[in-house]
Design an enzyme around this catalytic site. Structure first.
Site, PDB file in Angstrom:
ATOM      1  N   ASP A  63     -45.728 -54.170  19.246  1.00  0.00           N
ATOM      2  CA  ASP A  63     -44.272 -54.212  19.225  1.00  0.00           C
ATOM      3  C   ASP A  63     -43.752 -52.832  19.589  1.00  0.00           C
ATOM      4  O   ASP A  63     -44.338 -51.819  19.220  1.00  0.00           O
ATOM      5  CB  ASP A  63     -43.722 -54.708  17.884  1.00  0.00           C
ATOM      6  CG  ASP A  63     -43.915 -53.744  16.721  1.00  0.00           C
ATOM      7  OD1 ASP A  63     -43.068 -52.846  16.563  1.00  0.00           O
ATOM      8  OD2 ASP A  63     -44.885 -53.905  15.966  1.00  0.00           O
ATOM      9  N   GLU A 154     -36.215 -54.391   6.063  1.00  0.00           N
ATOM     10  CA  GLU A 154     -37.041 -53.529   5.222  1.00  0.00           C
ATOM     11  C   GLU A 154     -36.195 -52.384   4.690  1.00  0.00           C
ATOM     12  O   GLU A 154     -34.970 -52.491   4.645  1.00  0.00           O
ATOM     13  CB  GLU A 154     -38.240 -53.033   6.021  1.00  0.00           C
ATOM     14  CG  GLU A 154     -37.883 -52.515   7.409  1.00  0.00           C
ATOM     15  CD  GLU A 154     -39.107 -52.235   8.265  1.00  0.00           C
ATOM     16  OE1 GLU A 154     -39.925 -51.399   7.847  1.00  0.00           O
ATOM     17  OE2 GLU A 154     -39.235 -52.833   9.360  1.00  0.00           O
TER      18      GLU A 154
END
Length: 265
Positions: A63, A154
């Site tokens: 990613d 997160e």
């Protein structure tokens, strides 16, 4: 996945030039209400350098975000990777300057590709952020090479409260609204990218989404045989192995069977 602090574009570019590739340097530039995000980053809490030995029997991928401004996608493919997730958006004021090139480049090299959105639940509604994500590359049908979108949620990189000041109930409601809008607009189920401790601390270990939405775990200290997941899920779908890979963050889908299901979902 990469966090990109809210800084004016000029400061962000200067910060990114000052930092070497994949160093995980931080930006202390001041925030402003109308600021645009770019490639400055802060280091994940569990960032680590892995050995050269990669896990076996899993499906490898990467990613990337604007932090990796140039990616040799042919080399990424040659290294054995099957997929690439690319950062598209954050909040409702940032579109990655490299998204289009990275997304197209990954596919041109023969990789399956998908997009992710970095959530900032304290800046705007979940519906607005889902719609913003979809308007800037976060959609995509199950066409055999496009992976479902990802909600990356997160620690808050912009303040001391890692849960963005939201209670468990409000955080669960926010996540649920984003996932509902994404599903309503695309017919697909988004993947939730998070890590165990955050999920426990900020959602109260909610079980609200485990029956419908897959889990992507960030844990750079885990091993393939023991990846910690929130108890609501029996296992992970994707695991971020390291944030200091050769071409970006390195990730693994649990198995070929899981990968086929993910791609088709």
């Amino acid at each position: 996945m990469r966090k990109t602090p809210l800084v004016p574009l000029g400061l962000a570019v200067a910060a990114s030039l000052a930092c070497g590739a994949l160093t995980g340097c931080s930006s202390n530039a001041p925030r402003s209400a109308g600021a645009r995000q770019d490639s400055a980053v802060v280091q994940p809490q569990d960032g680590s350098v892995r050995s050269a030995s990669r896990p076996k029997g899993l499906i490898p991928g990467v990613d990337v975000s604007a932090y990796q401004s140039k990616v040799n996608w042919v080399s990424v493919k040659a290294r054995g990777n099957r997929f690439a997730y690319v950062k598209a958006t954050e909040g409702v004021r940032y579109v990655s300057s490299t998204f289009k090139a990275q997304y197209a480049g990954a596919r041109k090299a023969g990789l399956d590709h998908g997009a992710y959105h970095y959530a900032t639940p304290n800046t705007s509604s979940a519906k607005r952020q889902a719609d913003y994500f979809l308007a800037h590359g976060g959609g995509g049908k199950a066409d055999g090479h496009t992976l479902p979108g990802v909600l990356d949620i997160e620690d808050n990189p912009y303040g001391k409260n890692k849960c963005y000041g939201l209670s468990h109930a409000k955080m669960v409601a926010w996540i649920g609204a984003f996932l509902k809008e994404y599903h309503a607009r695309t017919g697909r189920r988004a993947v939730i990218n998070t890590f165990k401790d955050w999920w426990i601390d900020c959602t109260g270990n909610s079980k609200a989404f485990s029956a419908t939405d897959r889990l992507w775990v960030n844990d750079h200290k885990a091993t393939a045989s023991k990846v910690p997941v929130p108890s609501a899920w029996s296992s992970y779908t994707i695991w971020q192995w390291t944030d200091k890979g050769v071409y970006g963050d390195e990730d693994y889908v649990k198995s070929a069977t899981v990968y086929r299901k993910l791609l088709a979902s």
